[in-house]
Design a protein around this motif. Sequence first.
Motif, short mmCIF file in Angstrom:
data_model
loop_
_atom_site.label_atom_id
_atom_site.label_comp_id
_atom_site.label_asym_id
_atom_site.label_seq_id
_atom_site.Cartn_x
_atom_site.Cartn_y
_atom_site.Cartn_z
N CYS A 199 -8.60 4.52 -2.37
CA CYS A 199 -9.66 3.73 -1.72
C CYS A 199 -10.71 4.67 -1.11
O CYS A 199 -11.91 4.43 -1.23
CB CYS A 199 -9.07 2.81 -0.66
SG CYS A 199 -7.79 3.56 0.36
N CYS A 247 0.85 -1.20 0.00
CA CYS A 247 0.00 0.00 0.00
C CYS A 247 0.88 1.24 0.00
O CYS A 247 1.79 1.37 0.81
CB CYS A 247 -0.91 0.01 1.24
SG CYS A 247 -1.68 1.62 1.55
N CYS A 298 -1.99 6.15 -1.27
CA CYS A 298 -2.39 7.15 -2.26
C CYS A 298 -3.76 7.76 -1.95
O CYS A 298 -4.05 8.89 -2.35
CB CYS A 298 -2.41 6.52 -3.65
SG CYS A 298 -3.61 5.19 -3.81
N CYS A 333 -7.79 0.13 -6.20
CA CYS A 333 -6.49 0.20 -5.52
C CYS A 333 -5.37 -0.16 -6.50
O CYS A 333 -5.38 -1.24 -7.08
CB CYS A 333 -6.45 -0.75 -4.33
SG CYS A 333 -4.81 -0.85 -3.59
S1 SF4 Z 1 -5.92 2.63 -2.77
FE1 SF4 Z 1 -5.82 2.70 -0.52
S2 SF4 Z 1 -5.10 0.63 0.04
FE2 SF4 Z 1 -4.63 0.89 -2.15
S3 SF4 Z 1 -2.53 1.69 -2.22
FE3 SF4 Z 1 -3.88 3.49 -2.24
S4 SF4 Z 1 -4.09 4.04 -0.04
FE4 SF4 Z 1 -3.25 1.94 -0.09
#
Ligand code: SF4
Lengths: 253, 210
Positions: A165, A159, A162, A224
């Motif tokens: 999610c 993770c 970013c 994700c």
């Molecule tokens: S979408 Fe959420 S779980 Fe996936 S890498 Fe980005 S912060 Fe991490």
Amino acid sequence: MNLTLRIWRQSGPEDKGRMVTYQVDGVSPDMSFLEMLDVLNERLILAGEEPVAFDHDCREGICGMCGLMINGDAHGPQRGTTACQLHMRQFSDGDTIDIEPWRARAFPVIKDLVVDRTAFDKIIAAGGYITAPTGSAPEAHSVPVAKADADAAFSSAACIGCGACVAACPNGSGMLFTAAKITQLSLLPQGQPERYTRVIGMVDAHDEAGFGGCTNAGECTAVCPKGIPLNTIGRLNRDYLRATAKRGGTPGS
Amino acid sequence: MAVTGILLVLFLVAHMLGNLKIFTGETAFDHYAHWLRDIGTPLLPSTWFLWIQRTVLLAAVLGHIGAATLLALRARAARPVRYAHRKKVNGSYAARTMRWGGVIILLFVIYHILDLTTGHLNPQGDPGNPYGNVVADFAPARWYVTLFYTLAIVALGLHLRHGAFSALRSLGQQTPAGERRARAAALVFAIVLCAGYLVVPFAVLTGLVA
Ligand code: SF4
Ligand code: HEM
Ligand code: FES
């Protein structure tokens, strides 16, 4: 390729903001999405206009800085990729592309497409660490870890924080991010001492930051870029239930 | 959410099995309905068990709606500025229709109690003859009742498809293989329940039960 872009422009946190339409032409299908925005910005600067602010750093999908809602999809239409890894060949000549920042109360817009993700740092500060001194990389065999646990912990550690999610979640919940960190640490022996204080602390920090509650909708895992699976949230729930059942997890008791 | 939901699911299973007794004929079904009032006797006075069950169900319904409202309010607060362009569904359709689906089911349950429990909205409304009430309810001339009923059951099926999986997840289901099993089980369960609830009106509609 010639494209019509509709981009969210907001001069600062207090500005109301609006979608503004731009035309860009001469875009190569081999450009990355961010390079296409660079092209737009160079033209805006030459024309004496304010360039579009967007976050980025590594431009190779590992730092987690970039994050754009592209046509209603966090990080764009391609699965398992960040916006910086997205190529313009995913689009066709003449397309209209809507570009918006992540939308969440916990991620206020700083300017244009840049949001403040300090809320994630607060969740990490509330338990996303271990207290055992680790020093330099230890001898791999000194602490045995089952292969399956090592693999699951490692893929959760992928993770990059970013925030896609949260951006995609119909509830504006940050549970996938929180669960990825919980899984990574609670599967490994080094993460055991704080296992149950960690989950309570991180979930409390998550709720305090103004994220919504998880309803297992599964939109997060679909967008994700690192493919963090939804079952990490089950692991978080199980740790949470255990932590609330055994008050031994409370510091000092 | 999960705990109250599971209580309601237990009721749904029992209620479906009870409804299916309609295929054993009028006397058996009416006898079953009267027996519902006598469960627990002689330990409890007659209909006490029914009222205890109704109290528990009401508490579960209120708890379920309360938790759902809280989640919906939190979701609304968590995204004060909406997206101009939003992809509809990346995950599961059932998961995204939980809130409106729940409202439809609630409206149905209110109608349904006024119809078959109190008899106010039932064309026959004879408390001594539930079999006759059900047959009168789903008579071909009252196709709109059957239509509304079917829509409500389909909404219930979608609600259960996500709800059953989500409840297991909330209670700590945590492995990827277990997730596949939990999703499959929720799907099968939702389909069986839909089928079990739908055969009764359609049996009346087609004259199989008269
Ligand atoms: S979408 Fe959420 S779980 Fe996936 S890498 Fe980005 S912060 Fe991490
Ligand atoms: C085949 C479909 C169904 C039939 C024939 C049916 C029939 C009945 C009957 C006859 C009663 C009254 C029982 C009595 O007075 O003893 C009843 C009560 C009730 N039903 Fe249904 N039902 C069906 C589907 C459903 C569904 C799908 C739900 C829930 C979503 C539901 C919820 C209820 C509730 C809450 C009551 C009231 C229980 C009480 O009296 O305390 N029913 N039903
Ligand atoms: S810029 Fe680093 S992940 Fe996109």
